[in-house]
Design a protein around this motif. Structure first.
Motif, PDB file in Angstrom:
ATOM      1  N   ALA A 182      24.859  -6.209 -56.507  1.00  0.00           N
ATOM      2  CA  ALA A 182      25.887  -5.707 -55.598  1.00  0.00           C
ATOM      3  C   ALA A 182      25.775  -6.293 -54.196  1.00  0.00           C
ATOM      4  N   TYR A 183      24.677  -6.968 -53.910  1.00  0.00           N
ATOM      5  CA  TYR A 183      24.454  -7.448 -52.546  1.00  0.00           C
ATOM      6  C   TYR A 183      25.481  -8.488 -52.098  1.00  0.00           C
ATOM      7  N   ASN A 184      26.056  -9.213 -53.042  1.00  0.00           N
ATOM      8  CA  ASN A 184      27.031 -10.256 -52.685  1.00  0.00           C
ATOM      9  C   ASN A 184      28.475  -9.788 -52.809  1.00  0.00           C
ATOM     10  N   SER A 185      28.668  -8.534 -53.190  1.00  0.00           N
ATOM     11  CA  SER A 185      30.022  -8.037 -53.401  1.00  0.00           C
ATOM     12  C   SER A 185      30.689  -7.660 -52.084  1.00  0.00           C
ATOM     13  N   THR A 186      32.000  -7.757 -52.084  1.00  0.00           N
ATOM     14  CA  THR A 186      32.792  -7.329 -50.924  1.00  0.00           C
ATOM     15  C   THR A 186      33.388  -5.941 -51.139  1.00  0.00           C
ATOM     16  N   LEU A 187      33.387  -5.492 -52.393  1.00  0.00           N
ATOM     17  CA  LEU A 187      33.927  -4.175 -52.736  1.00  0.00           C
ATOM     18  C   LEU A 187      33.015  -3.529 -53.763  1.00  0.00           C
ATOM     19  N   ILE A 188      32.591  -2.296 -53.488  1.00  0.00           N
ATOM     20  CA  ILE A 188      31.693  -1.554 -54.375  1.00  0.00           C
ATOM     21  C   ILE A 188      32.388  -0.283 -54.836  1.00  0.00           C
ATOM     22  N   PHE A 189      32.559  -0.137 -56.146  1.00  0.00           N
ATOM     23  CA  PHE A 189      33.021   1.130 -56.707  1.00  0.00           C
ATOM     24  C   PHE A 189      31.788   1.918 -57.119  1.00  0.00           C
ATOM     25  N   GLU A 190      31.636   3.105 -56.583  1.00  0.00           N
ATOM     26  CA  GLU A 190      30.476   3.947 -56.911  1.00  0.00           C
ATOM     27  C   GLU A 190      30.915   5.078 -57.820  1.00  0.00           C
ATOM     28  N   VAL A 191      30.339   5.107 -59.025  1.00  0.00           N
ATOM     29  CA  VAL A 191      30.707   6.118 -60.019  1.00  0.00           C
ATOM     30  C   VAL A 191      29.430   6.675 -60.627  1.00  0.00           C
ATOM     31  N   ILE A 192      28.490   7.062 -59.762  1.00  0.00           N
ATOM     32  CA  ILE A 192      27.203   7.548 -60.238  1.00  0.00           C
ATOM     33  C   ILE A 192      27.147   9.064 -60.168  1.00  0.00           C
ATOM     34  N   LYS A 193      25.974   9.592 -60.421  1.00  0.00           N
ATOM     35  CA  LYS A 193      25.748  11.034 -60.419  1.00  0.00           C
ATOM     36  C   LYS A 193      26.220  11.661 -59.109  1.00  0.00           C
ATOM     37  N   GLU A 194      26.787  12.861 -59.213  1.00  0.00           N
ATOM     38  CA  GLU A 194      27.310  13.566 -58.039  1.00  0.00           C
ATOM     39  C   GLU A 194      26.158  14.158 -57.240  1.00  0.00           C
ATOM     40  N   ASP A 195      25.430  13.261 -56.580  1.00  0.00           N
ATOM     41  CA  ASP A 195      24.252  13.627 -55.804  1.00  0.00           C
ATOM     42  C   ASP A 195      24.344  12.899 -54.471  1.00  0.00           C
ATOM     43  N   PRO A 196      24.642  13.607 -53.372  1.00  0.00           N
ATOM     44  CA  PRO A 196      24.853  12.929 -52.091  1.00  0.00           C
ATOM     45  C   PRO A 196      23.656  12.124 -51.620  1.00  0.00           C
ATOM     46  N   ALA A 197      22.451  12.633 -51.837  1.00  0.00           N
ATOM     47  CA  ALA A 197      21.250  11.917 -51.392  1.00  0.00           C
ATOM     48  C   ALA A 197      21.108  10.596 -52.138  1.00  0.00           C
ATOM     49  N   LEU A 198      21.386  10.602 -53.440  1.00  0.00           N
ATOM     50  CA  LEU A 198      21.287   9.373 -54.230  1.00  0.00           C
ATOM     51  C   LEU A 198      22.366   8.378 -53.825  1.00  0.00           C
ATOM     52  N   LYS A 199      23.566   8.860 -53.614  1.00  0.00           N
ATOM     53  CA  LYS A 199      24.663   7.980 -53.195  1.00  0.00           C
ATOM     54  C   LYS A 199      24.309   7.306 -51.868  1.00  0.00           C
ATOM     55  N   VAL A 200      23.855   8.099 -50.909  1.00  0.00           N
ATOM     56  CA  VAL A 200      23.524   7.569 -49.584  1.00  0.00           C
ATOM     57  C   VAL A 200      22.403   6.539 -49.688  1.00  0.00           C
ATOM     58  N   LYS A 201      21.384   6.833 -50.473  1.00  0.00           N
ATOM     59  CA  LYS A 201      20.268   5.905 -50.645  1.00  0.00           C
ATOM     60  C   LYS A 201      20.743   4.557 -51.175  1.00  0.00           C
ATOM     61  N   ILE A 202      21.617   4.592 -52.167  1.00  0.00           N
ATOM     62  CA  ILE A 202      22.123   3.349 -52.767  1.00  0.00           C
ATOM     63  C   ILE A 202      23.052   2.614 -51.800  1.00  0.00           C
ATOM     64  N   PHE A 203      23.926   3.353 -51.131  1.00  0.00           N
ATOM     65  CA  PHE A 203      24.819   2.718 -50.154  1.00  0.00           C
ATOM     66  C   PHE A 203      24.012   1.981 -49.083  1.00  0.00           C
ATOM     67  N   LYS A 204      22.982   2.655 -48.563  1.00  0.00           N
ATOM     68  CA  LYS A 204      22.173   2.059 -47.499  1.00  0.00           C
ATOM     69  C   LYS A 204      21.436   0.815 -47.999  1.00  0.00           C
ATOM     70  N   GLN A 205      20.906   0.894 -49.221  1.00  0.00           N
ATOM     71  CA  GLN A 205      20.178  -0.254 -49.760  1.00  0.00           C
ATOM     72  C   GLN A 205      21.092  -1.465 -49.904  1.00  0.00           C
ATOM     73  N   ILE A 206      22.286  -1.231 -50.429  1.00  0.00           N
ATOM     74  CA  ILE A 206      23.226  -2.348 -50.586  1.00  0.00           C
ATOM     75  C   ILE A 206      23.632  -2.898 -49.228  1.00  0.00           C
ATOM     76  N   ASP A 207      23.993  -1.991 -48.329  1.00  0.00           N
ATOM     77  CA  ASP A 207      24.510  -2.418 -47.028  1.00  0.00           C
ATOM     78  C   ASP A 207      23.455  -3.169 -46.213  1.00  0.00           C
ATOM     79  N   GLU A 208      22.213  -2.737 -46.292  1.00  0.00           N
ATOM     80  CA  GLU A 208      21.144  -3.383 -45.539  1.00  0.00           C
ATOM     81  C   GLU A 208      20.772  -4.751 -46.096  1.00  0.00           C
ATOM     82  N   ASN A 209      21.153  -5.008 -47.335  1.00  0.00           N
ATOM     83  CA  ASN A 209      20.831  -6.294 -47.967  1.00  0.00           C
ATOM     84  C   ASN A 209      22.054  -7.182 -48.153  1.00  0.00           C
ATOM     85  N   SER A 210      23.168  -6.801 -47.550  1.00  0.00           N
ATOM     86  CA  SER A 210      24.403  -7.561 -47.700  1.00  0.00           C
ATOM     87  C   SER A 210      24.864  -8.095 -46.353  1.00  0.00           C
ATOM     88  N   SER A 211      25.378  -9.290 -46.372  1.00  0.00           N
ATOM     89  CA  SER A 211      25.947  -9.876 -45.154  1.00  0.00           C
ATOM     90  C   SER A 211      27.472  -9.794 -45.161  1.00  0.00           C
TER      91      SER A 211
END
Length: 444
Positions: A116-145
């Motif tokens: 996902a690091y090279n993507s320009t658009l991310i569809f997130e359809v994972i478990k309804e867990d805000p902490a998990l969503k935020v963790k994944i969003f941050k990881q992708i965003d911090e590793n993407s230009s």
């Protein structure tokens, strides 16, 4: 970045799940459709199907192949125009097979989040867990230009909370598809306080191209759809427990469920709908909503009791209904869970008694399937509810009170700023829940 550029590199997180696979399917076909335009002949499109389950991904491609084939067969004439001049395509089957090949070639399954690091658009359809969503969003965003846009399919978590916690600066939008995405027409769209207009505009084009109906909801936990459904469910449970003071609770549950399905002309009663969504899912949605609506009691001890006893409902991966409040045999409700006995009680053992207590349906009654697809739907509904108002049976009384509460819920969503207007509430219930009528109508 224009529409086509934003779609060049996309990732779907949770792609092997029921919701994820549907969103993946729709997105893959839209990307393929864009690639077939003459002006895009030199563009490449990549869609990463990311899921933690390799087993799920293994079966995903075959599911997609079957679904794309069905779609292609319905639009073969359009495919002939799109592939005009391509060598070797003469028969209908040639065009269909070529389209299937092109769609599947775009999709790249993976169990690695790094795709996902090279993507320009991310569809997130994972478990309804805000902490998990935020963790994944941050990881992708911090590793993407690429400063990617995040489209979350959450059905209840406020978008602004996800935005702030993941530090996305507004590059997030709630794009809530309804289940199953390939069939359901509704998409709720929810922006955070910082979401720029260009992201909303892109989503509007995307949703329109998918031939879906987009409805804007304001950023309140539960949004419009679950905002109405969850309060509807709480009312149904409350009514059943009230009736349970004068009859066994299983009979009260059957009664209230039938009020919704038959007397209110819905595709299913409220307890069956809870089973369909999943008792644990409904309980979680309420827990998300409660802090944002402290003036309301959105708890459900009944859900807590069912979950503690291992009763959860939901669906099999095949789409078949799991046992929940009801026990199902070949899709038919045959029993109701007794929380005291901790076993299912056969509906046939008390159905006649309950039906006699409710009394006859109005003479103008037609089942949901007839009403919902009739060209005379409006006239049928007006005649039915006019007659219902004149009847004083137990069933009619319960139905009128239930209906009054549904209307109140709809109007409260507008008054509290969740929905922008009454029509949006009606559209969500009509398209997202397949109701035959919106809750805010003059004939109700």
């Amino acid at each position: 970045m224009n529409y086509d550029d934003q779609l060049k590199h996309v990732t779907v997180l949770g792609a092997a799940g029921k919701m994820g696979s549907g969103i993946l399917l729709l997105t893959a076909m839209e990307m393929a459709n864009q690639s077939l335009k003459p002006e895009n002949k030199n563009r490449s499109y990549e869609l990463f199907a990311m899921d933690v389950s390799q087993e799920g991904l293994d079966g995903l491609m075959e599911y997609l192949r079957v679904q794309v084939q069905k779609t292609a067969e319905k639009k073969v004439e359009a495919l002939k125009a799109a592939y005009a001049g391509k060598n070797g395509l003469t028969e209908d089957a040639d065009f269909i097979n070529q389209y299937v090949t092109d769609v599947l070639a775009i999709i790249k399954p993976s169990t690695n989040l790094e795709v996902a690091y090279n993507s320009t658009l991310i569809f997130e359809v994972i478990k309804e867990d805000p902490a998990l969503k935020v963790k994944i969003f941050k990881q992708i965003d911090e590793n993407s230009s690429n400063k990617p846009w995040f489209f979350t399919n959450t059905s209840s978590i406020p978008i602004n909370k996800l935005d702030i916690d993941a530090n996305l600066g507004g590059r997030i939008l709630g794009v809530h598809f309804y289940n199953p995405p390939a069939i359901q027409k509704l998409v709720e769209v929810i922006r955070s306080k910082q979401t720029p207009q260009e992201i909303v505009d892109f989503s509007s084009i995307f949703i329109k191209n998918l031939k879906k109906i987009g409805v804007s909801s304001n950023d309140f936990a539960g949004f419009i759809g679950n905002g109405h459904f969850m309060r509807d469910a709480i009312h149904g449970i409350s009514e059943a427990f009230l009736l349970g003071q004068e009859m066994p609770l299983v009979e009260a549950i059957y009664t209230i469920n039938r009020i919704g399905q038959d007397f209110l002309i819905r595709p299913m009663g409220i307890f069956q709908l809870i089973d369909y969504v999943g008792i644990d899912v409904c309980s979680y949605i309420l827990s998300v909503m409660q802090p944002y609506f402290p003036q309301e009691d959105l708890r459900s001890p009944y859900f807590d009791m069912l979950i503690a006893q291992g009763i959860r409902g939901g669906q099999q991966s095949s789409g078949a209904q799991k046992d929940g409040i009801f026990k199902y045999e070949k899709g038919k409700m045959v029993g109701i869970w007794d929380t005291n006995l901790k076993e299912y009680v056969a509906i046939e053992s008390f159905q006649t008694r309950c039906d006699e207590r409710l009394g006859d349906l109005p003479t103008t009654h037609q089942p949901w399937k007839v009403v919902n697809f009739s060209p005379e739907k409006e006239a049928l509904l007006v005649a039915y509810f006019n007659e219902l108002r004149t009847i004083d049976t137990t069933g009619a009384q319960l139905a009128k009170y239930y209906l009054q509460r549904c209307v109140e819920i709809g109007k409260e969503l507008v008054a509290n700023g969740v929905a922008n207007n009454e029509q949006d509430v009606n559209t969500v219930m009509l398209t997202g829940f397949y109701h035959a009528y919106g809750p805010i109508n003059s004939y109700l």
